[in-house]
Design a protein around this motif. Structure first.
Motif, PDB file in Angstrom:
ATOM      1  N   ARG A 205       0.826  -1.214   0.000  1.00  0.00           N
ATOM      2  CA  ARG A 205       0.000   0.000   0.000  1.00  0.00           C
ATOM      3  C   ARG A 205       0.862   1.267   0.000  1.00  0.00           C
ATOM      4  O   ARG A 205       0.482   2.303   0.524  1.00  0.00           O
ATOM      5  N   GLN A 206       2.017   1.196  -0.642  1.00  0.00           N
ATOM      6  CA  GLN A 206       2.935   2.334  -0.642  1.00  0.00           C
ATOM      7  C   GLN A 206       2.314   3.570  -1.284  1.00  0.00           C
ATOM      8  O   GLN A 206       2.639   4.703  -0.913  1.00  0.00           O
ATOM      9  N   HIS A 207       1.403   3.374  -2.247  1.00  0.00           N
ATOM     10  CA  HIS A 207       0.766   4.523  -2.892  1.00  0.00           C
ATOM     11  C   HIS A 207      -0.016   5.367  -1.892  1.00  0.00           C
ATOM     12  O   HIS A 207      -0.067   6.595  -2.019  1.00  0.00           O
ATOM     13  N   GLU A 208      -0.614   4.716  -0.869  1.00  0.00           N
ATOM     14  CA  GLU A 208      -1.323   5.470   0.164  1.00  0.00           C
ATOM     15  C   GLU A 208      -0.354   6.329   0.970  1.00  0.00           C
ATOM     16  O   GLU A 208      -0.651   7.470   1.320  1.00  0.00           O
ATOM     17  N   VAL A 209       0.796   5.766   1.272  1.00  0.00           N
ATOM     18  CA  VAL A 209       1.802   6.495   2.052  1.00  0.00           C
ATOM     19  C   VAL A 209       2.347   7.658   1.235  1.00  0.00           C
ATOM     20  O   VAL A 209       2.615   8.738   1.773  1.00  0.00           O
TER      21      VAL A 209
END
Length: 362
Positions: A205-209
């Motif tokens: 979920r790196q895109h959320e970070v």
């Protein structure tokens, strides 16, 4: 005196790697490292725990520096809450600089160090053993000087870590210490088996970070707070942000935040709250209410219902894991945040200025 020893270059590493590539690769390795500890390291950890439990230590002293110090603080919560063993964090200078020699008979001294090479850690552990302590080293290097002077050793099995910011060695240390604490009380550590898969899902979920990181690109200061098991996570997150992005990040226990530092928080102050799902999160609730009342730019890392009451956040699958294991997952989005903020600010998180992989403090 503190000196630094550069870490040997990785002969496998390409010469044209993009900034942050090494740190990104090592963060991505964490699920595999957790699996390795659970499948290969757990029997040895349990054996050492059983041997030490048979000696019935009356007190525990924890010794570490930097990231390892935050892992040691996590162990302090584990040992005091789950085993009822009183614990303290040592001041190494009392023995290395002042020459104090306390009576440590029947005291368990746990020294946590990624490299196992810092002279003050080695010297204080040697002095503790001479003073009658049961000494245990927890390192990523079984051939290190620290492992050599300790009576017992636990290998965190993280493999070589080349980026200067410690990521996989931190989570590996936490899991190793959890399994050790469980072994002391006769447990198997079975609840930890869910961690590798959950870690994999969180790292995906790196895109959320990355979206969260945009809030902090021009930040001049940050406050990170938590309570209970989450407090070591807050301290480690602050350290990661400072050493990679150079943003002054202040970590406070929620209780300490109310005793003065809250005065510096206003409606433009970025605050990150690490909210464990359990008693620590319940104890933090009045602090969150005060922060909302002051209009703080509040981001929550934790359960969905707490994230929904904040300005923004990152939802953790806290319902799938016990409170004492949540720190191993909580730190993952915060490692990613430090990475993304640093990249957004045009810096290289692999090689922070003025730092080296092994810090030799005397």
């Amino acid at each position: 005196m503190t000196t630094t020893t550069p870490y040997p270059p990785d002969p496998q590493a390409p010469h044209n790697e993009l900034p942050g590539r090494i740190m990104a690769r090592e963060m991505a390795e964490q699920p595999a490292v957790l699996r390795r500890i659970l499948s290969q390291g757990a029997p040895a950890i349990r054996e050492v725990a059983e041997q030490i439990a048979a000696r019935a230590p009356r007190f525990v002293l924890l010794t570490a520096r930097g990231t390892s110090d935050n892992a040691a603080l996590y162990a302090k919560y584990l040992l005091e809450i789950r085993l009822g063993l009183p614990c303290g964090l040592t001041s190494m200078s009392t023995t290395t600089a002042y020459g104090a020699r306390p009576d440590l008979t029947d005291v368990l001294v746990i020294t946590v160090s990624q490299s196992g090479g810092s002279p003050d850690l080695v010297a204080s552990t040697r002095a503790a053993r001479e003073a009658g302590a049961i000494t245990l080293a927890v390192t990523n290097n079984p051939d290190s000087p620290l492992a050599g002077v300790s009576e017992y050793h636990l290998d965190i099995m993280a493999g070589p870590e080349r980026a200067l910011p410690a990521t996989k060695t931190y989570t590996a240390s936490l899991l190793t210490l959890y399994l050790f604490a469980e072994g002391l009380r006769g447990g198997t550590g079975a609840p930890a088996k869910v961690l590798p898969d959950l870690a994999e899902r969180l790292l995906a979920r790196q895109h959320e970070v990355r979206t969260l990181a945009a809030r902090y690109r021009f930040a001049e200061r940050m406050v990170i707070t938590s309570r209970g098991y989450g407090y070591p996570t807050a301290k480690e997150a602050a350290l990661k942000l400072m050493e990679t992005s150079y943003i002054p990040a202040l970590a406070y226990s929620g209780a300490d935040l109310l005793h003065g530092p809250l005065a510096m928080v206003d409606n433009v102050s970025p605050v990150i709250a690490v909210v464990t799902d359990g008693k620590g999160g319940e104890a933090l609730r009045p602090v969150l209410d005060r922060l909302r009342g002051r209009g703080a730019d509040l981001v929550v890392i934790g359960p969905r219902h707490q994230v929904e009451q904040a300005s923004a956040g990152f939802v953790l699958p806290t319902e799938e894991v016990a409170e004492e294991l949540q720190p191993i997952l909580e730190i993952l989005p915060l490692q990613l945040l430090a990475y993304e903020v640093t990249i957004a600010r045009g810096q290289d998180p692999d090689a922070p200025r003025a730092l080296a992989k092994v810090t030799e403090t005397r």
